[in-house]
Design a protein around this motif. Structure first.
Motif, short mmCIF file in Angstrom:
data_model
loop_
_atom_site.label_atom_id
_atom_site.label_comp_id
_atom_site.label_asym_id
_atom_site.label_seq_id
_atom_site.Cartn_x
_atom_site.Cartn_y
_atom_site.Cartn_z
N ILE A 101 0.81 -1.21 0.00
CA ILE A 101 0.00 0.00 0.00
C ILE A 101 0.85 1.27 0.00
N ALA A 102 2.02 1.24 0.60
CA ALA A 102 2.85 2.43 0.78
C ALA A 102 3.14 3.20 -0.51
N PRO A 103 3.39 2.56 -1.66
CA PRO A 103 3.65 3.34 -2.87
C PRO A 103 2.47 4.23 -3.29
N LEU A 104 1.27 3.78 -3.03
CA LEU A 104 0.09 4.57 -3.39
C LEU A 104 0.01 5.84 -2.54
N VAL A 105 0.30 5.69 -1.25
CA VAL A 105 0.26 6.84 -0.34
C VAL A 105 1.38 7.82 -0.72
N ALA A 106 2.56 7.31 -1.00
CA ALA A 106 3.69 8.16 -1.37
C ALA A 106 3.42 8.90 -2.68
N ALA A 107 2.68 8.28 -3.59
CA ALA A 107 2.37 8.91 -4.88
C ALA A 107 1.51 10.15 -4.71
N VAL A 108 0.59 10.12 -3.77
CA VAL A 108 -0.29 11.27 -3.55
C VAL A 108 0.51 12.51 -3.16
N VAL A 109 1.52 12.33 -2.34
CA VAL A 109 2.34 13.45 -1.89
C VAL A 109 3.09 14.09 -3.06
N ALA A 110 3.45 13.31 -4.05
CA ALA A 110 4.27 13.81 -5.15
C ALA A 110 3.48 14.53 -6.24
N ILE A 111 2.16 14.47 -6.22
CA ILE A 111 1.34 15.00 -7.31
C ILE A 111 1.62 16.48 -7.63
N PRO A 112 1.62 17.38 -6.65
CA PRO A 112 1.84 18.80 -7.01
C PRO A 112 3.21 19.05 -7.66
N PHE A 113 4.23 18.37 -7.18
CA PHE A 113 5.56 18.53 -7.75
C PHE A 113 5.59 18.08 -9.21
N THR A 114 4.98 16.95 -9.47
CA THR A 114 4.98 16.39 -10.82
C THR A 114 4.21 17.28 -11.79
N TYR A 115 3.08 17.82 -11.35
CA TYR A 115 2.29 18.69 -12.22
C TYR A 115 3.10 19.91 -12.64
N LEU A 116 3.68 20.58 -11.69
CA LEU A 116 4.41 21.81 -12.00
C LEU A 116 5.61 21.56 -12.92
N LEU A 117 6.33 20.51 -12.66
CA LEU A 117 7.51 20.23 -13.48
C LEU A 117 7.14 19.73 -14.87
N SER A 118 6.13 18.88 -14.98
CA SER A 118 5.75 18.38 -16.30
C SER A 118 5.17 19.50 -17.16
N ARG A 119 4.41 20.40 -16.55
CA ARG A 119 3.87 21.55 -17.29
C ARG A 119 5.00 22.41 -17.84
N ARG A 120 6.01 22.56 -17.04
CA ARG A 120 7.15 23.40 -17.45
C ARG A 120 7.87 22.82 -18.67
N ILE A 121 7.96 21.51 -18.77
CA ILE A 121 8.66 20.88 -19.89
C ILE A 121 7.75 20.66 -21.09
N LEU A 122 6.51 20.25 -20.88
CA LEU A 122 5.66 19.85 -21.98
C LEU A 122 4.88 20.98 -22.65
N VAL A 123 4.69 22.09 -21.98
CA VAL A 123 3.93 23.19 -22.58
C VAL A 123 4.89 24.19 -23.21
N PRO A 124 4.85 24.28 -24.54
CA PRO A 124 5.77 25.20 -25.23
C PRO A 124 5.49 26.65 -24.83
N GLY A 125 6.54 27.40 -24.56
CA GLY A 125 6.42 28.80 -24.25
C GLY A 125 5.83 29.11 -22.89
#
Length: 142
Positions: A101-125
């Motif tokens: 179960i632990a990986p699922l709980v740990a994944a929730v904590v990482a969501i905001p970090f992943t969103y901000l970083l992926s947006r920065r790389i994948l959205v041109p300009g």
């Protein structure tokens, strides 16, 4: 739904799909292949990251994939991996949480970090548009 709110909602949906994909790899690697939990976690993470790239590129940010984006995308996941890994270790070893179960709980904590970083790389300009929005207005000089 468009705009940043739409992206956040689509990102959450893709995150749910990606979590299911991750777990579809993690569970058999852990229980059937009998790999150590961290090895199973790492393999499942890498495999699900490929799917995450394409889903986020086409669906979340509605942009075209490129080799450059594909090669940079893992950088967004380095932070995600570190946050999730630290969380996984802490939950299993310090809190005593079940390693299934632990990986699922740990994944929730990482969501905001992943969103901000992926947006920065994948959205041109994205960085340019953001800098223009936060820059002070230009004063005309006579």
């Amino acid at each position: 739904m468009s705009g940043q709110l739409g992206q956040v909602i689509r990102f959450g949906f893709v995150g749910g799909v990606n979590t299911c994909t991750f777990y579809a790899f993690y569970w058999p690697l852990l229980h059937l292949a009998k790999l150590p939990y961290f090895v199973a976690y790492t393999i499942a993470f890498l495999l699900s990251m490929v799917g995450s790239f394409f889903l986020n590129t086409y669906f979340t940010y509605r942009t075209k994939p490129s080799w450059k984006k594909f090669l940079l995308f893992p950088l967004t996941n380095v932070t995600n991996f570190v946050v999730q890994s630290a969380g996984l270790f802490a939950l299993v070893h310090w809190v005593g949480m079940n390693k299934t179960i632990a990986p699922l709980v740990a994944a929730v904590v990482a969501i905001p970090f992943t969103y901000l970083l992926s947006r920065r790389i994948l959205v041109p300009g994205h960085r340019t548009a953001q800098a223009e929005q936060t820059a002070p207005p230009k004063v005309p000089v006579d």
